[in-house]
Write a protein that holds these residues in place. Structure first.
Motif, PDB file in Angstrom:
ATOM      1  N   MET A 227      35.417  17.993 -39.240  1.00 13.74           N
ATOM      2  CA  MET A 227      36.423  17.659 -38.204  1.00 13.74           C
ATOM      3  C   MET A 227      36.992  19.273 -38.930  1.00 13.74           C
ATOM      4  SD  MET A 227      38.816  14.734 -37.682  1.00 13.74           S
ATOM      5  CE  MET A 227      40.490  15.133 -36.275  1.00 13.74           C
ATOM      6  N   GLY A 228      37.679  19.577 -39.930  1.00 12.37           N
ATOM      7  CA  GLY A 228      37.812  20.589 -40.750  1.00 12.37           C
ATOM      8  C   GLY A 228      36.259  21.989 -40.449  1.00 12.37           C
ATOM      9  N   LEU A 229      35.423  21.296 -40.438  1.00 13.13           N
ATOM     10  CA  LEU A 229      34.023  22.566 -40.068  1.00 13.13           C
ATOM     11  C   LEU A 229      34.432  22.736 -38.920  1.00 13.13           C
ATOM     12  CD1 LEU A 229      31.922  20.736 -42.949  1.00 13.13           C
ATOM     13  CD2 LEU A 229      33.363  23.775 -43.004  1.00 13.13           C
ATOM     14  N   MET A 230      34.759  22.446 -38.169  1.00 10.90           N
ATOM     15  CA  MET A 230      34.503  22.628 -36.858  1.00 10.90           C
ATOM     16  C   MET A 230      35.808  22.970 -35.849  1.00 10.90           C
ATOM     17  SD  MET A 230      32.357  19.401 -35.526  1.00 10.90           S
ATOM     18  CE  MET A 230      31.948  19.941 -33.703  1.00 10.90           C
ATOM     19  N   ASN A 231      37.207  23.094 -37.285  1.00 11.36           N
ATOM     20  CA  ASN A 231      38.261  23.346 -36.380  1.00 11.36           C
ATOM     21  C   ASN A 231      39.321  22.816 -35.404  1.00 11.36           C
ATOM     22  OD1 ASN A 231      40.958  24.927 -36.987  1.00 11.36           O
ATOM     23  ND2 ASN A 231      39.900  26.400 -35.187  1.00 11.36           N
ATOM     24  N   LEU A 232      38.333  21.450 -35.592  1.00  9.21           N
ATOM     25  CA  LEU A 232      39.727  19.987 -35.038  1.00  9.21           C
ATOM     26  C   LEU A 232      40.223  19.406 -35.400  1.00  9.21           C
ATOM     27  CD1 LEU A 232      36.315  18.034 -33.673  1.00  9.21           C
ATOM     28  CD2 LEU A 232      37.785  19.251 -32.480  1.00  9.21           C
ATOM     29  N   PRO A 233      41.461  19.691 -34.233  1.00 14.55           N
ATOM     30  CA  PRO A 233      43.011  19.319 -35.681  1.00 14.55           C
ATOM     31  C   PRO A 233      43.342  17.667 -35.830  1.00 14.55           C
ATOM     32  CG  PRO A 233      43.101  19.865 -33.405  1.00 14.55           C
ATOM     33  CD  PRO A 233      41.619  20.350 -33.594  1.00 14.55           C
ATOM     34  N   LEU A 234      43.638  17.460 -36.641  1.00 12.89           N
ATOM     35  CA  LEU A 234      44.145  15.543 -36.881  1.00 12.89           C
ATOM     36  C   LEU A 234      45.399  15.682 -35.870  1.00 12.89           C
ATOM     37  CD1 LEU A 234      43.849  15.281 -40.370  1.00 12.89           C
ATOM     38  CD2 LEU A 234      42.676  14.056 -38.907  1.00 12.89           C
ATOM     39  N   ASP A 235      45.081  14.885 -34.802  1.00 13.91           N
ATOM     40  CA  ASP A 235      46.477  14.332 -33.865  1.00 13.91           C
ATOM     41  C   ASP A 235      46.488  13.048 -34.528  1.00 13.91           C
ATOM     42  OD1 ASP A 235      44.440  13.117 -32.244  1.00 13.91           O
ATOM     43  OD2 ASP A 235      44.127  14.689 -31.286  1.00 13.91           O
ATOM     44  N   MET A 236      47.672  12.507 -33.146  1.00 10.66           N
ATOM     45  CA  MET A 236      47.729  11.210 -33.862  1.00 10.66           C
ATOM     46  C   MET A 236      46.923   9.755 -33.397  1.00 10.66           C
ATOM     47  SD  MET A 236      49.857  10.828 -29.042  1.00 10.66           S
ATOM     48  CE  MET A 236      48.614  11.215 -28.095  1.00 10.66           C
ATOM     49  N   MET A 237      46.049  10.398 -32.843  1.00 10.41           N
ATOM     50  CA  MET A 237      45.009   9.099 -32.753  1.00 10.41           C
ATOM     51  C   MET A 237      43.454   9.608 -33.844  1.00 10.41           C
ATOM     52  SD  MET A 237      44.471   8.587 -28.507  1.00 10.41           S
ATOM     53  CE  MET A 237      43.061   6.954 -28.802  1.00 10.41           C
ATOM     54  N   THR A 238      43.187  11.052 -34.162  1.00  9.48           N
ATOM     55  CA  THR A 238      41.792  10.715 -35.076  1.00  9.48           C
ATOM     56  C   THR A 238      42.518  11.278 -36.169  1.00  9.48           C
ATOM     57  OG1 THR A 238      42.687  13.251 -35.059  1.00  9.48           O
ATOM     58  CG2 THR A 238      41.058  12.637 -33.616  1.00  9.48           C
ATOM     59  N   ILE A 239      43.249  10.884 -36.822  1.00 11.38           N
ATOM     60  CA  ILE A 239      44.550  11.011 -37.805  1.00 11.38           C
ATOM     61  C   ILE A 239      43.799   9.693 -38.637  1.00 11.38           C
ATOM     62  CG2 ILE A 239      46.712  10.246 -37.660  1.00 11.38           C
ATOM     63  CD1 ILE A 239      47.279  12.518 -39.044  1.00 11.38           C
ATOM     64  N   THR A 240      44.191   8.228 -37.805  1.00 10.74           N
ATOM     65  CA  THR A 240      43.928   7.062 -37.979  1.00 10.74           C
ATOM     66  C   THR A 240      42.020   7.121 -38.183  1.00 10.74           C
ATOM     67  OG1 THR A 240      44.004   6.301 -35.584  1.00 10.74           O
ATOM     68  CG2 THR A 240      45.509   6.375 -36.808  1.00 10.74           C
ATOM     69  N   ILE A 241      41.597   8.078 -38.217  1.00  9.48           N
ATOM     70  CA  ILE A 241      39.754   7.821 -38.185  1.00  9.48           C
ATOM     71  C   ILE A 241      39.633   6.900 -38.965  1.00  9.48           C
ATOM     72  CG2 ILE A 241      37.928   8.266 -38.035  1.00  9.48           C
ATOM     73  CD1 ILE A 241      38.463  10.192 -35.200  1.00  9.48           C
ATOM     74  N   ALA A 242      39.912   7.731 -40.381  1.00  9.39           N
ATOM     75  CA  ALA A 242      39.532   7.882 -41.401  1.00  9.39           C
ATOM     76  C   ALA A 242      39.379   5.797 -41.604  1.00  9.39           C
ATOM     77  CB  ALA A 242      40.489   8.582 -42.603  1.00  9.39           C
ATOM     78  N   ALA A 243      41.202   5.441 -41.882  1.00 11.10           N
ATOM     79  CA  ALA A 243      41.515   4.210 -42.112  1.00 11.10           C
ATOM     80  C   ALA A 243      40.745   3.195 -41.696  1.00 11.10           C
ATOM     81  CB  ALA A 243      43.507   4.043 -42.242  1.00 11.10           C
ATOM     82  N   ILE A 244      40.522   3.417 -40.726  1.00 10.99           N
ATOM     83  CA  ILE A 244      39.052   2.660 -40.057  1.00 10.99           C
ATOM     84  C   ILE A 244      38.253   2.592 -40.342  1.00 10.99           C
ATOM     85  CG2 ILE A 244      39.080   2.016 -37.732  1.00 10.99           C
ATOM     86  CD1 ILE A 244      41.186   3.231 -36.549  1.00 10.99           C
ATOM     87  N   ALA A 245      37.926   3.504 -40.065  1.00 15.44           N
ATOM     88  CA  ALA A 245      35.884   4.055 -40.592  1.00 15.44           C
ATOM     89  C   ALA A 245      35.885   3.208 -41.672  1.00 15.44           C
ATOM     90  CB  ALA A 245      35.455   5.343 -40.663  1.00 15.44           C
TER      91      ALA A 245
END
Length: 821
Positions: free
Chosen positions: A709-727
């Motif tokens: 996400m950082g490399l692709m310049n995709l920002p963390l928002d209210m949904m994507t910010i939970t991906i790491a814990a869920i994954a």
């Protein structure tokens, strides 16, 4: 204890399957009666920190300056320009139709704005009857020039090129809701500060209940209003040669609820159909399709009923819980099916095969459920209620999944005949065999590849940013996107920001221009505060801040008292107005003018001035947190404003606070997840080295997605910010199953390489099947109209893929290197 539970399970559950099934159905029937209470909430309230100190400032500003909820409808004629007679008549008819809609309080358009330079009416007469563009004495060409050049109207109700105008549709305030919300806010503030009494705590519970009821009714009214407004929009676009677009915060909330509802139904159904297809391809047997489906449906219906019973609302953040429930339940069922099919070949009867399967699988399944619970429970560390609720929601959901898988699935299976056909024991499944070969024969390349991925991941994570762009939540072909884009490009921006200047206590002015006896203005003996408010220092400070904010590339329309004063100074032949003249103008101005041009920007009682800013939300270079910090820093260091003499508020501030809080809490929760899962691995495997080996592949997968996400310049928002814990929570299940089986195989063979091949051919298949199901189950979310859902689905699916490959390559390679058994 374990033996007693095992005895009860065999002799009372598996031995009486019909009674257990009937009991489970009765429980489901009872809990499903609460499905009607199942609710959705995507309003601004659901995504704001309840303990945010800026929230109180925001609500005070709304109350002090009479700010109302509104939507904007843009009008762009395809023929002629806005000022043509036929187009002004269309706007008049459009306004007339909109005012007939319930809960629309007023509509402000180009037809309503006061004009002071467009007629020959003397200024003294004009004060009592200020003309508009439709007034008899108004020169239309002068009116056009005045509106297009006005510091108030330009980029607010008319675009710079004069091709687009906007109607501000003000919604009728719900006074009951406002009063209840004010009481709730005060009580919540007391609770946070630990000054609340027991009676007030009880009152807070009642107030929250009442607030939810009133809010639900209000949301329904707004939804109906927007529906009717859209019908008018479509009707006028069909009849007249014009383009109409709509946008605004109420529309964003309403459309988000609509998309969340659609996603719950469509993607729950989509994942369900994909599950059916996956099971058919994997097992090629009706029995192994129907049984997991029954378990999935039972778990989802039970959970929906439970949420209704607990009165927990599903928000944007938790909108994918049905898909998650289906995927997690299916994953556990697939592990049970694969193990049962392997064991049943050597078992004399069905009951023994099922009992042995559940006995062997209960511990790895229990620990996988618990580790996933740890991941979702980490969300409870957040300050945002919807995120906390999502954590609790999935914690309960995983419990439902576990008990459904070990109660409903086995008891139905007991009633069916035992499989007689033998499954192949050869390495016929080429994919896992190939991965086993790579692990054993080319293990060094796995370590090198993992190290390279780690380097890129670390760099990518350093580039991560947190952003919350409303317009980027929607696809470009949706009406809400088109409306917001039009407002951004033509009418000064969408996302509101307020800057409040707090002046010192009012003192009698002492500058030379203000030495006149202000008593000349008094009609009463007591001096009016307004006569002392308009000092030169204040006006200059307001102008200075206004001009600074207007100079920023991220800002669109900026409005303040400075805008109004510059119009007045233009009328005064460009001469600066002194304090006496400003006070006199304010006193004599009609209320209609004050309500439009003055009162929204000053509070005489609180000795404040308000600069209202709209941010260009669609700007690709917009960095909200950096912008807020820059404004605060520059106002102190460049404009020489002291701490406490100003503050920033508005939706931009509240949502940014929410995201920053969520980002901070996710860093904390990641640590919580790692520590929690490591401790559980220690309990399960009683080995620190084995625990660390088990975490590495999953941590790599979760952080890889953040790095990408950082490399692709995709920002963390209210949904994507939970991906790491869920994954991590979902992916770690495969590590537990693999290590558990690898240990069993090693205890039999005492050979690490052979254990890799045997584990890949047994549990490796189940991991592959469940992994592919999870990956494609999340990938279905790309069909949503809601961009955060699409990104969430893609990135979570990618994290699952990386975790799948890592568990079947990196994990066994680490076992071969460190030999922990």
């Amino acid at each position: 204890m374990i033996k007693k539970i095992s005895h009860i399970y065999l002799h009372y559950i598996l031995s009486f399957p019909k009674y257990v099934i009937i009991l489970l159905m009765i429980i489901l029937l009872g809990i499903s009666s609460n499905i009607s209470n199942f609710k959705l909430d995507a309003s601004a309230d659901s995504l704001i920190l309840e303990n945010d100190k800026d929230l109180e400032k925001y609500r005070n500003v709304i109350e002090d300056y009479g700010t109302k909820d509104f939507i904007i409808m843009t009008v762009t004629p395809y023929k002629g320009n806005v000022f043509d007679d036929q187009n002004l008549e269309i706007i008049r008819e459009l306004k007339k139709e909109l005012l007939l809609v319930d809960n629309i309080e007023s509509v402000v358009s180009i037809l309503d704005v006061p004009l002071v330079q467009s007629s020959d009416t003397p200024l003294v007469e004009m004060i009592n009857d200020i003309p508009t563009i439709l007034s008899k004495n108004t020169d239309r060409d002068k009116a056009k020039d005045e509106i297009l050049s006005s510091p108030i109207y330009k980029n607010l109700i008319i675009s710079e090129n004069g091709r687009t105008t906007g109607l501000q549709i003000n919604l009728t305030p719900n006074q009951n809701l406002i009063e209840i919300n004010k009481i709730k806010t005060d009580l919540v503030s007391k609770k946070i500060n630990n000054t609340i009494s027991e009676s007030e705590l009880l009152l807070l519970g009642n107030i929250k209940t009442k607030y939810k009821i009133l809010k639900k009714e209000n949301d329904k009214k707004i939804s109906t209003l927007l529906k009717e407004a859209r019908e008018i929009q479509n009707e006028f676009m069909q009849v007249y040669d014009i383009e109409l677009r709509m946008g605004g915060i109420p529309m964003i909330a309403d459309d988000m609820i609509t998309y969340v509802k659609n996603d719950l139904v469509n993607f729950g159904l989509g994942v369900f159909l994909f599950i059916v297809l996956t099971l058919v391809i994997i097992f090629k047997s009706l029995k192994w399709v129907v049984l997991p489906i029954i378990s999935c449906i039972y778990a989802v219906i039970f959970m929906i009923g439970l949420l209704g019973f607990l009165n927990w609302e599903v928000t944007v953040i938790s909108s994918n819980f049905i898909s998650l429930m289906l995927i997690l339940t299916l994953s556990m069922n697939i592990h049970l099916i694969v193990r049962y099919r392997q064991l049943s070949q050597d078992m004399p009867n069905q009951l023994e095969a099922i009992y042995t399967t559940t006995k062997q699988m209960v511990w790895p399944c229990l620990y996988t459920a618990l580790t996933t619970i740890v991941a979702f429970a980490s969300l409870i560390l957040s300050d945002i209620k919807p995120v906390i609720d999502f954590g609790y929601m999935m914690t309960l959901g995983l419990m439902v999944t576990f008990f459904t898988s070990f109660l409903l699935f086995p008891t139905i299976l007991v009633l069916l005949k035992k499989d007689e056909a033998r499954i192949s024991t050869s390495n016929s499944f080429k994919f896992t065999k190939k991965l086993a070969d790579i692990t054993v024969l080319k293990g060094t390349s796995i370590i090198v590849a993992s190290f390279i991925v780690l380097i890129f991941t670390i760099y990518g994570i350093t580039q991560l940013r947190v952003e919350n762009s409303f317009i980027n939540y929607f696809k470009a072909d949706t009406e809400i996107y088109k409306g917001m884009k039009k407002i951004d490009d033509q009418l000064g921006g969408t996302t509101p920001l307020d800057i409040i200047l707090q002046f010192n206590e009012i003192n009698t002015p002492d500058d030379s221009s203000d030495e006149f006896d202000l008593g000349l203005l008094e009609e009463e003996e007591e001096r009016d505060k307004s006569q002392e408010w308009f000092t030169t220092d204040k006006i200059n400070k307001i102008k200075e801040v206004h001009d600074y904010i207007d100079s920023l590339p991220e800002t669109g329309k900026v409005l303040s008292l400075a805008s109004t004063i510059r119009v007045a100074e233009k009328l005064n032949d460009g001469k600066t107005l002194d304090s006496l003249e400003l006070a006199l103008l304010y006193k004599r101005a009609p209320d209609r003018v004050k309500d439009i041009a003055v009162n929204p920007y000053i509070s005489i009682d609180k000795n404040q001035a308000r600069i209202n800013v709209r941010i260009i939300d669609s700007s690709p270079d917009l960095r909200r947190d950096s912008l807020i910090k820059k404004i605060k820093d520059d106002m102190k260091n460049k404009l020489n404003l002291e701490d406490g003499s100003f503050f920033l508020t508005g939706i931009l501030i509240l949502y940014n606070n929410m995201l920053q809080s969520l980002f901070d809490s996710q860093i904390l929760s990641m640590g919580f997840v790692m520590i929690g899962i490591t401790l559980m691995f220690l309990v399960l495997f009683k080995s620190l080295s084995l625990s660390l080996i088990g975490i590495v592949p999953n941590l790599l997968a979760a952080t890889f997605v953040l790095g990408l996400m950082g490399l692709m310049n995709l920002p963390l928002d209210m949904m994507t910010i939970t991906i790491a814990a869920i994954a991590i929570g979902i992916a770690v299940d495969n590590s537990i199953h693999y290590i558990y089986r690898f240990r069993e195989e090693y205890n039999r063979t005492k050979d690490y390489n052979e254990s890799v091949y045997k584990s890949h051919d047994s549990i490796g298949r189940a991991i592959f099947f469940t992994g592919i199901t999870i990956i494609f189950g999340f990938s279905i979310l790309i069909m949503s109209n809601f961009i955060p859902t699409i990104i969430f689905g893609l990135l979570t699916g990618l994290a699952m893929f990386i975790a799948l490959i890592a568990v079947l390559t990196l994990l066994p390679k680490l076992l071969l290197i460190f030999k922990p058994f």
